[in-house]
Motif scaffolding. Structure first.
Motif, mmCIF file in Angstrom:
data_model
loop_
_atom_site.group_PDB
_atom_site.id
_atom_site.type_symbol
_atom_site.label_atom_id
_atom_site.label_comp_id
_atom_site.label_asym_id
_atom_site.label_seq_id
_atom_site.Cartn_x
_atom_site.Cartn_y
_atom_site.Cartn_z
ATOM 1 N N ASP A 88 4.296 0.788 38.975
ATOM 2 C CA ASP A 88 5.347 0.873 40.074
ATOM 3 C C ASP A 88 6.316 0.940 39.258
ATOM 4 N N ALA A 89 7.579 1.999 38.797
ATOM 5 C CA ALA A 89 8.220 1.843 37.671
ATOM 6 C C ALA A 89 7.856 3.389 38.667
ATOM 7 N N ALA A 90 6.968 4.192 38.295
ATOM 8 C CA ALA A 90 6.181 5.919 38.236
ATOM 9 C C ALA A 90 6.824 5.700 39.560
ATOM 10 N N ASP A 91 5.816 5.142 40.501
ATOM 11 C CA ASP A 91 6.047 4.962 41.910
ATOM 12 C C ASP A 91 7.012 5.622 42.715
ATOM 13 N N TYR A 92 7.573 4.366 42.069
ATOM 14 C CA TYR A 92 8.799 4.563 42.526
ATOM 15 C C TYR A 92 9.937 6.219 42.322
ATOM 16 N N GLU A 93 10.038 6.566 41.066
ATOM 17 C CA GLU A 93 10.088 7.559 41.213
ATOM 18 C C GLU A 93 10.060 8.667 41.092
ATOM 19 N N TYR A 94 8.224 8.762 41.284
ATOM 20 C CA TYR A 94 8.220 9.463 42.237
ATOM 21 C C TYR A 94 8.122 9.925 43.424
ATOM 22 N N TRP A 95 8.911 8.697 44.414
ATOM 23 C CA TRP A 95 8.507 8.652 46.246
ATOM 24 C C TRP A 95 10.694 9.252 46.109
ATOM 25 N N VAL A 154 12.132 12.016 48.274
ATOM 26 C CA VAL A 154 12.908 11.946 49.042
ATOM 27 C C VAL A 154 14.471 12.490 49.411
ATOM 28 N N ALA A 155 14.994 12.920 47.607
ATOM 29 C CA ALA A 155 15.785 13.623 46.810
ATOM 30 C C ALA A 155 15.623 15.078 47.613
ATOM 31 N N ALA A 156 14.581 15.545 47.469
ATOM 32 C CA ALA A 156 13.933 16.566 47.416
ATOM 33 C C ALA A 156 13.680 17.447 48.898
ATOM 34 N N ASN A 157 14.033 16.240 49.936
ATOM 35 C CA ASN A 157 12.725 16.359 51.754
ATOM 36 C C ASN A 157 14.461 17.183 52.050
ATOM 37 N N GLN A 158 15.033 18.309 52.528
ATOM 38 C CA GLN A 158 16.410 18.526 52.646
ATOM 39 C C GLN A 158 16.686 17.930 54.430
ATOM 40 N N PRO A 159 15.876 18.005 55.600
ATOM 41 C CA PRO A 159 15.266 17.446 56.598
ATOM 42 C C PRO A 159 15.415 15.452 56.662
ATOM 43 N N VAL A 160 15.056 15.162 55.599
ATOM 44 C CA VAL A 160 15.315 13.848 55.492
ATOM 45 C C VAL A 160 16.700 13.263 55.031
ATOM 46 N N GLN A 161 17.455 14.050 53.497
ATOM 47 C CA GLN A 161 19.171 14.174 53.061
ATOM 48 C C GLN A 161 19.798 14.515 54.400
ATOM 49 N N GLU A 162 19.686 15.469 55.162
ATOM 50 C CA GLU A 162 20.721 15.464 56.040
ATOM 51 C C GLU A 162 20.751 14.492 57.386
ATOM 52 N N ASN A 184 6.745 4.953 51.954
ATOM 53 C CA ASN A 184 6.283 5.417 50.541
ATOM 54 C C ASN A 184 7.565 4.884 49.666
ATOM 55 N N PHE A 185 8.620 5.542 49.750
ATOM 56 C CA PHE A 185 9.812 5.051 48.768
ATOM 57 C C PHE A 185 9.581 3.745 49.246
ATOM 58 N N LYS A 186 10.106 3.474 50.148
ATOM 59 C CA LYS A 186 10.579 1.913 50.531
ATOM 60 C C LYS A 186 9.252 1.027 49.926
ATOM 61 N N ALA A 187 7.757 1.074 50.380
ATOM 62 C CA ALA A 187 7.058 0.235 49.544
ATOM 63 C C ALA A 187 6.962 0.322 48.015
ATOM 64 N N ALA A 188 7.692 1.637 47.547
ATOM 65 C CA ALA A 188 7.450 1.271 45.742
ATOM 66 C C ALA A 188 9.095 0.938 45.164
ATOM 67 N N GLU A 189 9.955 0.888 46.373
ATOM 68 C CA GLU A 189 11.265 0.454 46.250
ATOM 69 C C GLU A 189 11.110 -1.322 46.177
ATOM 70 N N LYS A 190 9.932 -1.457 47.255
ATOM 71 C CA LYS A 190 9.122 -3.595 47.447
ATOM 72 C C LYS A 190 9.294 -3.648 46.313
ATOM 73 N N ALA A 191 7.676 -2.990 45.880
ATOM 74 C CA ALA A 191 7.326 -3.152 44.562
ATOM 75 C C ALA A 191 7.687 -3.991 43.574
ATOM 76 N N LEU A 192 8.387 -2.079 43.426
ATOM 77 C CA LEU A 192 9.964 -2.357 41.916
ATOM 78 C C LEU A 192 10.403 -4.110 42.513
ATOM 79 N N ASP A 193 10.889 -3.852 42.969
ATOM 80 C CA ASP A 193 11.771 -5.310 43.176
ATOM 81 C C ASP A 193 10.630 -6.653 43.436
ATOM 82 N N ASP A 194 9.883 -6.521 43.801
ATOM 83 C CA ASP A 194 9.084 -7.295 43.091
ATOM 84 C C ASP A 194 8.907 -7.919 41.755
ATOM 85 N N LEU A 195 8.758 -6.792 41.186
ATOM 86 C CA LEU A 195 8.000 -6.789 40.011
ATOM 87 C C LEU A 195 8.962 -7.529 38.749
#
Length: 164
Positions: A44-51, A55-63, A110-121
């Protein structure tokens, strides 16, 4: 690696000899660091960190994130005065619009899903620790376990996480 109540209970200092009369802080801290390492090394932590990095590397998302922050700030300002503020509904609609645009990106979903999984853990671990101490210990609820405020579609239903 599953984190169970038995595993958490066995990590507590004095667990092997029965209740300790005094708290072995060194043992407790060691067990806490071991538990933290287990969580850090979890899938769960690995997925969270990956996504998070995707997200941080995606320029349109950051805008869009920058636009969202501005829209959320405006909505929070309007929220202070409630729905009678002249720009309340427009500000709320702008937040929802940008949220919808962000949700179109796979990395954000995917980031939101990974964040929720880590939060649940983390919630499950804190719940197990509390129950290992006493059934009467209160554990703060998170969104997935009975909590819920504005950010989870709570009282105002805006889903922005910004009103309180």
């Amino acid at each position: 690696m599953a984190i169970t109540e038995e595993k958490v209970g066995s990590m507590l200092p004095g667990a092997e000899t029965g209740p300790a009369e005094t708290v072995d802080m060194a043992g407790l801290l060691t067990a806490a660091y071991e538990l933290g390492d287990m969580i850090i090394n979890s899938a769960d932590a690995a997925d969270y960190e990956y996504w998070k990095n995707e997200v941080a590397a995606n320029q349109p998302v950051q805008e869009l994130v920058r636009q969202f922050a501005k829209a959320k700030e405006l909505f929070e300002e309007c929220q202070r005065f409630g729905r009678f503020h002249p720009d309340f509904h427009a500000a709320k609609d702008k937040v929802k619009e940008i949220e919808g645009q962000l949700a179109e990106y796979e990395c954000v979903r995917n980031f939101k899903a990974a964040e929720k999984a880590l939060d649940d853990l983390l919630y499950d671990v804190s719940h197990l620790i509390a129950r290992a101490v006493s059934e009467e210990i209160k554990v703060p609820a998170n969104e997935g376990k009975g909590g819920g405020g504005c950010g989870s579609g709570g009282s105002c239903g805006c889903g922005s996480g910004g009103c309180g």
